[in-house]
Scaffold this motif. Structure first.
Motif, mmCIF file in Angstrom:
data_model
loop_
_atom_site.group_PDB
_atom_site.id
_atom_site.type_symbol
_atom_site.label_atom_id
_atom_site.label_comp_id
_atom_site.label_asym_id
_atom_site.label_seq_id
_atom_site.Cartn_x
_atom_site.Cartn_y
_atom_site.Cartn_z
ATOM 1 N N GLU A 1 42.873 38.305 41.664
ATOM 2 C CA GLU A 1 43.154 38.131 43.092
ATOM 3 C C GLU A 1 41.918 37.635 43.836
ATOM 4 N N GLU B 1 40.662 44.634 45.305
ATOM 5 C CA GLU B 1 41.719 44.025 44.505
ATOM 6 C C GLU B 1 41.190 43.604 43.136
ATOM 7 N N ALA C 1 39.574 41.218 48.878
ATOM 8 C CA ALA C 1 39.855 41.128 47.442
ATOM 9 C C ALA C 1 38.659 41.602 46.618
#
Length: 200
Positions: A165, A161, A157
């Protein structure tokens, strides 16, 4: 530890000393009250916080009508001997408004400690079908494996991301780490003490 009443500078404060109440586990400041020598003696003798009420002009045990008592865990006096800090176990909300604290902070800055308490409660009072119960039934290896999985997902993440997230995955990681520590009979305090020792 108890405080020697005669060691406090009562004259300096007009006979009433301010008392800061702090949650002994989360360290959140819950309220401020005042004690005279009699209130302090009663607090130490009974293990429940008793103040001197300036509006009622009498001793007042916190929770005497609401049953939201403050049970004393630790007492400290400051370096000038004119203020007391009490770390307490709060039963129910501390504030008369129903809030956990008399100070309207934006959020519970020490929720991680509160989350640890929730995990402990699940151990002591198992809830059938709860996530913690299900994981405990699978054993230490599964709980430890879950920490590893959440660690990898947090790294992914962070690299690929969104911020939201990443926060979600990091939250899962912290939760499962607390879970693993509990399973091993440890706490976040053990980690904090070790980090403080390393920093020195």
């Amino acid at each position: 530890m108890n405080i020697n009443t005669s060691s406090l500078d009562w004259d300096k404060t007009g006979g009433l000393i301010p008392v800061i109440i702090q949650d002994h586990q989360t360290l959140e400041v819950l309220m401020l009250g005042y004690m005279n020598a009699e209130a302090l003696a009663k607090t130490q003798a009974e293990g429940k916080v008793t103040f001197y009420s300036r509006t009622k002009n009498r001793l007042w045990t916190k929770g005497e009508t609401s049953n939201n008592f403050l049970y004393v865990k630790e007492l400290y006096q400051d370096c000038d001997n004119d203020t007391i800090l009490i770390k307490a176990d709060a039963v129910g909300p501390t504030c008369h408004t129903g809030s956990r604290s008399c100070f309207k902070t934006e959020f519970n800055q020490n929720f991680i400690f509160e989350l640890e308490n929730i995990i402990t409660d699940r151990y002591e009072n198992p809830v059938e079908g709860s996530y913690i119960n299900k994981m405990r039934s699978k054993g230490l290896n599964k709980i430890a494996q879950k920490v590893g999985e959440e660690g990898v997902e947090t790294v992914i993440a962070a690299l690929a991301e969104t911020e939201e997230e990443l926060i979600g995955e990091a939250s899962d990681l912290v939760f499962h780490l607390l879970f693993l520590l509990k399973e091993k009979g440890l706490s976040i305090q053990d980690i904090a003490k070790n980090l403080e020792k390393r920093h020195q």
